[in-house]
Design a protein around this motif. Structure first.
Motif, short mmCIF file in Angstrom:
data_model
loop_
_atom_site.label_atom_id
_atom_site.label_comp_id
_atom_site.label_asym_id
_atom_site.label_seq_id
_atom_site.Cartn_x
_atom_site.Cartn_y
_atom_site.Cartn_z
N ILE A 1 0.85 -1.19 0.00
CA ILE A 1 0.00 0.00 0.00
C ILE A 1 0.88 1.24 0.00
O ILE A 1 1.88 1.30 0.72
CB ILE A 1 -0.93 0.03 1.23
N LEU A 2 0.51 2.22 -0.82
CA LEU A 2 1.13 3.54 -0.72
C LEU A 2 0.03 4.58 -0.57
O LEU A 2 -0.99 4.53 -1.25
CB LEU A 2 2.04 3.83 -1.92
N CYS A 3 0.21 5.50 0.37
CA CYS A 3 -0.75 6.58 0.62
C CYS A 3 -0.09 7.90 0.25
O CYS A 3 1.03 8.17 0.69
CB CYS A 3 -1.18 6.61 2.08
N PHE A 4 -0.78 8.70 -0.54
CA PHE A 4 -0.18 9.96 -0.99
C PHE A 4 -1.19 11.09 -0.91
O PHE A 4 -2.40 10.87 -0.84
CB PHE A 4 0.36 9.82 -2.42
N GLY A 5 -0.64 12.32 -0.91
CA GLY A 5 -1.48 13.51 -0.89
C GLY A 5 -1.50 14.17 -2.25
O GLY A 5 -2.45 14.05 -3.01
N ARG A 6 -0.41 14.86 -2.61
CA ARG A 6 -0.33 15.51 -3.92
C ARG A 6 -0.14 14.47 -5.02
O ARG A 6 0.54 13.46 -4.81
CB ARG A 6 0.83 16.51 -3.93
N PRO A 7 -0.71 14.67 -6.20
CA PRO A 7 -0.60 13.69 -7.29
C PRO A 7 0.85 13.34 -7.63
O PRO A 7 1.17 12.17 -7.87
CB PRO A 7 -1.30 14.39 -8.47
N GLU A 8 1.75 14.35 -7.65
CA GLU A 8 3.15 14.06 -7.99
C GLU A 8 3.82 13.20 -6.91
O GLU A 8 4.76 12.45 -7.19
CB GLU A 8 3.94 15.35 -8.21
N SER A 9 3.33 13.31 -5.67
CA SER A 9 3.86 12.47 -4.60
C SER A 9 3.53 11.01 -4.85
O SER A 9 4.36 10.12 -4.61
CB SER A 9 3.29 12.92 -3.25
N GLY A 10 2.33 10.73 -5.34
CA GLY A 10 1.95 9.36 -5.66
C GLY A 10 2.85 8.76 -6.73
O GLY A 10 3.24 7.59 -6.64
N ARG A 11 3.18 9.56 -7.72
CA ARG A 11 4.09 9.09 -8.78
C ARG A 11 5.46 8.73 -8.20
O ARG A 11 6.03 7.68 -8.53
CB ARG A 11 4.22 10.18 -9.84
N ASN A 12 5.98 9.59 -7.32
CA ASN A 12 7.30 9.34 -6.72
C ASN A 12 7.29 8.09 -5.84
O ASN A 12 8.24 7.31 -5.85
CB ASN A 12 7.73 10.56 -5.90
#
Length: 720
Positions: A464-475
């Motif tokens: 699982i990965l949890c992200f806030g900003r869209p670019e953070s999800g990509r990273n």
């Protein structure tokens, strides 16, 4: 200037003494000044406008309070708002504090409250119509038709059947059997589409096949039920089916005009505003004029103004930008201001004391049982017949059994027409509350019942990965690919994004979800990886994350953090870190509450392909060798910071790894934190959470390090 005009005013008043002989024609109120002031205040307090404003204040306060309380216990806020209306009515406030009730809701003031609540319902039904997405109905059209029609016909039939045992005793003196039986049937058949959609959204089911099936079935049910209600109203007002054919015929003509004339016209108009964030006031007035005209027409032809408002919303342009702007203008004032007045007015009609005998309570039990058996049972069996599993079938049936606000709208129409006697109206309101309240507990019960019977779909590792900003999800996805390489294609990878807030309508939620996952989905496509997107709106970010992780039981959780941080000296754990990022000081709480391995990525301009470094502080960090080997297997070179230790076992493990991957490992000894500072500012430094905690006091050193990946091992067994 003031003296001049003050003097002139005084002279003009003095000259007015010539008219004193006319004062004998008028009654002059005389008395003590304070008594006159009190009388003046009392008159103002009982003025119709003042009474209405006080009613609105009381209603809004109670609705917000009960909505918050019911949200707190895990129930939809709309149930709390409905209960708030009942509490303000004769059942609670009128019974416990009759004087306060009479002051707050004097009988001659209820007309104003009723008219305002009707305006609110018109706006609300307009929003419901706009939320209806016909593209959803096209998905699994055969299944949704079977489920939705079963959800209408089965409870409708059972409702009419049960009216045989109720009519003669409780309604025969007030209304003919036909309209009474039809209203009992339709009250059993309604599904609260807005409540169902929000429950699906809260349970993170929007993107799942089951969630899509439930939403499409509910939308189909919604359209069918309201068309059927329009026919029932026409029959009830006309007195017979033959007389109602005129109203039904006019309704068919009206619907045809709305879809064949008005909708194409509005579609062309909507294209003009497709890419505009703002819509001018003239156009908003034009749309509202269509809404009012549509409501007026349906009221005149005998199928109620609310159906016209619903149809006006349905024919609005399907362009998401247009609907988003219009809904934002109408939805808040409708949901926050007008609808609570409707709940209060419904509460004034709901007098629980009318159910004053064992027979009436048995009738209540009968109708609740019929409602649940007809709706839940009918939809569940229909879903099973179209190929769904028993778990999914019962879930769909439970969701479709939600009635909520839409039921109250239909019941109030029946009450206003004199078709539903007061006692039966109260019983049906209780039925609406019970069937809505039971939805969330029943969903949990179904899930718990089947969880022990289900086998895992595969032996895949769950990440699982949890992200806030869209670019953070990509990273973060790139970080997972660095750790697991090509093996990631075989894993079950879940990407989770949360929007902090409440009461986000499903249309906007769909739009925000697409925007949020755009970059991570693009990166997944580049890497040829399948990802399972999970989106949720919440005002309890950390609690939701912890609950989600505990429920999914992943093999690893990856979180993103910003580049700034400082030691948290106020915590109970020495050296705990306060991350000033999307989750700010929340990450430590997640680390404390979940048992699976957790990795936190601190991004300081990390560049893919840059130098990878890893810190091993001794045998306690050997769990990192699992991740190190995955990086090396993909052909990446790694700078290995080794703490000087006399542990022979630790040295043997490192030697074996260097022999297995010759030329890829560059060992570097270190004895102090300064040794970890490198020139590779765009690189990545991987270390254990324990090592990072020890470095927490070296704030100056930490600020000079490159991007960090801090990994906390599994708390349950100590090793990954």
């Amino acid at each position: 200037m003031l003296l001049l005009f003050g003097g002139l005013i005084y002279i003009a008043i003095e000259e007015g003494d010539r008219f004193l002989h006319h004062e004998g024609n008028f009654t002059v109120v005389q008395g003590e000044p304070f008594a006159m002031f009190c009388q003046f205040m009392s008159d103002n307090l009982h003025h119709p406008l003042t009474t209405l404003l006080i009613q609105i204040i009381a209603v809004l306060l109670m609705v917000r309070l009960f909505g918050y309380l019911f949200n707190y216990i895990g129930q939809p806020g709309v149930i709390g708002e409905i209960v708030a209306g009942i509490v303000l009515g004769p059942s609670v406030l009128g019974a416990l504090f009759p004087d306060a009730f009479q002051f707050l809701f004097p009988p001659d003031s209820l007309t104003n409250l009723e008219l305002l609540s009707q305006v609110g319902l018109i706006l609300f039904m307009f929003v419901i119509g706009m939320e209806l997405d016909f593209s959803v109905l096209k998905n699994k059209i055969n299944e949704t038709l079977v489920i939705s029609h079963a959800g209408i016909l089965v409870p409708f039939f059972l409702g009419i059947l049960s009216s045989y045992w109720i009519y003669e005793e409780y309604a025969s003196s007030q209304t003919p059997f036909l309209p009474f039986a039809l209203f009992i049937g339709i009250s059993m058949s309604i599904t609260a589409f807005p409540v169902l959609a929000r429950i699906i959204q809260e349970r993170n089911m929007t993107k799942t096949p089951l969630g899509t099936l439930a939403i499409a079935s509910a939308a189909n049910d919604d359209v069918t039920a309201w068309c059927l209600l329009a026919v029932v109203i026409a029959i009830s007002k006309a007195g017979s089916f033959a007389s109602a054919l005129y109203s039904v015929g006019l309704a068919v003509v009206y619907i045809a005009i709305m879809f064949l004339v008005v909708r194409p016209f509005l579609k062309k108009v909507g294209e003009v505003y497709a890419n505009q964030e703002a819509i001018n006031k003239t156009f908003v007035a034009f749309i509202l004029l269509i809404l009012i005209i549509s409501s007026c027409i349906t009221e005149v032809i005998g199928i109620h103004a609310l159906f016209g408002a619903f149809m006006a919303g349905v024919v609005m342009p399907s362009n998401i930008g247009f609907r988003k702007v219009m809904m934002e203008k109408v939805e808040d004032i409708s949901l926050v201001f007008f609808l609570p007045l409707f709940f209060a007015f419904t509460g004034l009609r709901t007098e629980i004391g009318l159910i004053n005998s064992l027979e009436l309570w048995l009738v209540c039990l009968l109708l609740v049982t019929v409602a649940v058996a007809g709706k839940l049972g009918g939809c569940a069996v229909a879903a099973r017949l179209v190929g769904e599993s028993w778990k999914d079938s019962l879930t769909v049936g439970t969701l479709m059994n939600t009635r909520g606000l839409m039921e109250l709208v239909a019941l109030n129409i029946g009450y206003e027409m004199g078709v539903l006697p007061p006692s039966i109206f109260v019983i049906l309101v209780i039925m609406a509350l019970v069937t809505t309240f039971m939805t969330t507990p029943l969903l949990h019960l179904v899930e718990r019942f089947f969880v022990h019977r289900e086998e895992r779909l595969s032996l895949k590792r769950k990440l699982i990965l949890c992200f806030g900003r869209p670019e953070s999800g990509r990273n973060l996805l790139s970080i997972y690919y660095l750790l697991f390489g090509q093996k990631l294609k075989k894993e079950h990878l879940i990407t989770a994004h949360y929007t902090v807030g409440t009461d986000l309508n499903p249309l906007n939620a769909e739009y925000y979800a697409q925007e949020s996952f755009a970059l991570v989905n693009q990166r997944a496509k580049e890497l040829d990886i399948q990802v399972d997107n999970r989106y949720r709106v919440t005002d309890k970010l950390v609690q939701e994350m912890i609950h989600f992780v505990r429920k999914e039981r992943p093999d690893m959780l990856l979180l993103g953090a910003g580049s700034h941080y400082r030691p948290d000296t106020s915590g109970t754990t020495p050296g705990a870190i306060l991350w000033l990022s999307l989750f700010r000081d929340k990450i430590d709480e997640v680390l404390e509450q979940v048992k699976c391995p957790v990795a936190v990525f601190v991004n300081r301009h990390y560049r893919e392909g840059a130098m990878i470094s890893l810190v091993l502080g001794g045998m306690i960090d050997t769990f990192l060798l699992f991740y190190l080997e995955g990086i090396l297997a993909a052909g990446h070179s790694v700078r290995l910071f080794l703490f000087d230790t006399d542990d022979d076992e630790f040295r043997l493990k490192i030697r074996e790894l260097m022999e297995k991957y010759p030329g890829l490992i560059s060992p570097v000894g270190f004895t102090k934190a300064d040794d970890l500072i490198t020139e590779d500012k765009d690189g990545l430094l991987i270390m254990s959470h324990l090592s990072y905690t020890k470095l927490a006091e070296e704030e100056e050193v930490l600020s000079k390090l490159s991007s960090l990946l801090v990994i906390r091992r599994n708390k349950s067994n100590g090793n990954k």
